[in-house]
Motif scaffolding. Sequence first.
Motif, short mmCIF file in Angstrom:
data_model
loop_
_atom_site.label_atom_id
_atom_site.label_comp_id
_atom_site.label_asym_id
_atom_site.label_seq_id
_atom_site.Cartn_x
_atom_site.Cartn_y
_atom_site.Cartn_z
N ASN A 69 43.26 36.07 33.73
CA ASN A 69 42.73 36.19 32.37
C ASN A 69 41.22 36.42 32.34
O ASN A 69 40.60 36.32 31.28
CB ASN A 69 43.06 34.93 31.56
CG ASN A 69 42.49 33.66 32.15
OD1 ASN A 69 42.41 33.53 33.37
ND2 ASN A 69 42.08 32.73 31.31
N ALA A 70 40.61 36.73 33.48
CA ALA A 70 39.19 37.07 33.57
C ALA A 70 38.27 36.09 32.85
O ALA A 70 37.40 36.49 32.09
CB ALA A 70 38.95 38.49 33.03
N PRO A 71 38.42 34.78 33.08
CA PRO A 71 37.53 33.83 32.40
C PRO A 71 36.08 34.04 32.84
O PRO A 71 35.82 34.26 34.02
CB PRO A 71 38.06 32.47 32.86
CG PRO A 71 38.71 32.74 34.17
CD PRO A 71 39.30 34.11 34.05
N HIS A 72 35.15 34.00 31.88
CA HIS A 72 33.72 34.27 32.10
C HIS A 72 33.51 35.41 33.08
O HIS A 72 32.71 35.35 34.00
CB HIS A 72 32.96 33.00 32.52
CG HIS A 72 33.55 32.25 33.69
ND1 HIS A 72 33.26 32.56 34.99
CD2 HIS A 72 34.39 31.19 33.74
CE1 HIS A 72 33.89 31.74 35.80
NE2 HIS A 72 34.60 30.90 35.07
N ASN A 73 34.28 36.47 32.86
CA ASN A 73 34.21 37.73 33.62
C ASN A 73 34.56 37.55 35.09
O ASN A 73 34.15 38.34 35.95
CB ASN A 73 32.82 38.37 33.49
CG ASN A 73 32.84 39.85 33.85
OD1 ASN A 73 33.85 40.53 33.68
ND2 ASN A 73 31.72 40.35 34.33
N HIS A 74 35.34 36.51 35.41
CA HIS A 74 35.83 36.35 36.79
C HIS A 74 37.07 37.22 36.94
O HIS A 74 38.20 36.77 36.71
CB HIS A 74 36.17 34.87 37.04
CG HIS A 74 36.53 34.59 38.46
ND1 HIS A 74 37.51 33.71 38.82
CD2 HIS A 74 36.04 35.08 39.63
CE1 HIS A 74 37.62 33.65 40.13
NE2 HIS A 74 36.73 34.49 40.65
N ARG A 75 36.89 38.44 37.36
CA ARG A 75 37.97 39.43 37.33
C ARG A 75 39.02 39.15 38.40
O ARG A 75 40.19 39.48 38.22
CB ARG A 75 37.38 40.83 37.47
CG ARG A 75 36.35 41.13 36.37
CD ARG A 75 35.71 42.48 36.54
NE ARG A 75 36.58 43.54 36.09
CZ ARG A 75 36.64 44.00 34.84
NH1 ARG A 75 35.88 43.44 33.91
NH2 ARG A 75 37.43 44.97 34.51
N ASP A 76 38.63 38.60 39.54
CA ASP A 76 39.55 38.01 40.51
C ASP A 76 40.65 38.97 40.98
O ASP A 76 41.83 38.60 41.04
CB ASP A 76 40.18 36.75 39.91
CG ASP A 76 40.14 35.57 40.88
OD1 ASP A 76 39.44 35.67 41.89
OD2 ASP A 76 40.80 34.56 40.61
#
Length: 369
Positions: free
Chosen positions: A203-210
């Motif tokens: 879900n890309a929290p704080h732009n953590h694309r992972d």
Amino acid sequence: MTAGRLAVALLVTLGVATPAAAQRVDGAVRVVLKFVKRDAGAGVRFDPATCATCSPIADANWNADNDRETVIALSIPRMRTLELGFRRGAANVRRVILEGGDVPFRQEGDRLIVAVPPVGSDAITAAEVATHIVEPGMVLRFEHADPARRAGDYAQGRFPAVQRAAANALEFAQREVVRELGLGEWMEHDRLGRIQIMGFDTNAPHNHRDAPPHMHMHLRWPDNTGTQIGHYYIGGDGLLSYNVVGVKGLGAPQQRFGRGQSFTTVAPDGQAIYTHRITPEGWLELGRSGAAPCLIRPLGEGGFAAGASVACPGGTPRRIRVADDLAAGVLSVDTNAVHEVFRYDRDTGALLSPTAVPVPPPSVFVNDG
């Protein structure tokens, strides 16, 4: 790079590393607020009239609006007690989350007023949905892959359900090896850091694309700098493909380890601790450095998505299956005949199951050593 060469490189670099910058005493900090919805309807929008010194963070992957929640990122004054206003879907909000907990809010007409405490440094993790299972010398971070929250690199196309299920099994398989070999107790006793086992966010929290899909097991050094973080990438077949390792805070180049190549994690004192090796088949070997490893292999033909088998030298093989019921907020893990149940907050992932035995009555003798 061999374990010895990596240890030398890390220690030499640490010897000239500069200290962390002092914490800012003025200016702004970033905050992320999550507005949990009553139902899949309208989300709120920040009302700038309620805070002239606040401004939205416009990056799309710092914000979200889906059937579950609205996520809003703001730049706000540091260490100020604020009441921020939000308009539009105020009546559809049932919780407001900052970091890992709730903050008070009230409705005034068509506006939602949120009480924000003094924030001393960036507080940006509210959009994460993960459950943390803490054991001696180790923490397992289990990310809940909810298609309704998909964002970033996972916003479109086929949802990585196979890879996420494989990561689920691999996380708990690694936990089993950590337990079997006493790695966590070793790290705790010698104060070498904490082993962190993780999967990947969708879900890309704080732009953590992972992305692409992967899992981790790294030793977080006490001050973080020097931590070697491997990314064990998982293919669409549910098998491991390669490992890319970076070192926190030292500016060292990343290293790639393919199938058949070993990577050894090094402690702050230069000790070689444990070694990972992705096998030619896409399975995983994991063991203490210099010792015969445990073998983690898939259950069946569908890769690790169906589960994992853990076999350590001289030990009883264990079959691990993991199921995550998002609707019920229940994570279940079967290790042979042992059935574990972890209940969690569906909005945040916070663990709700008890984590410690209550203290005995005062009259009971406790051997405190």
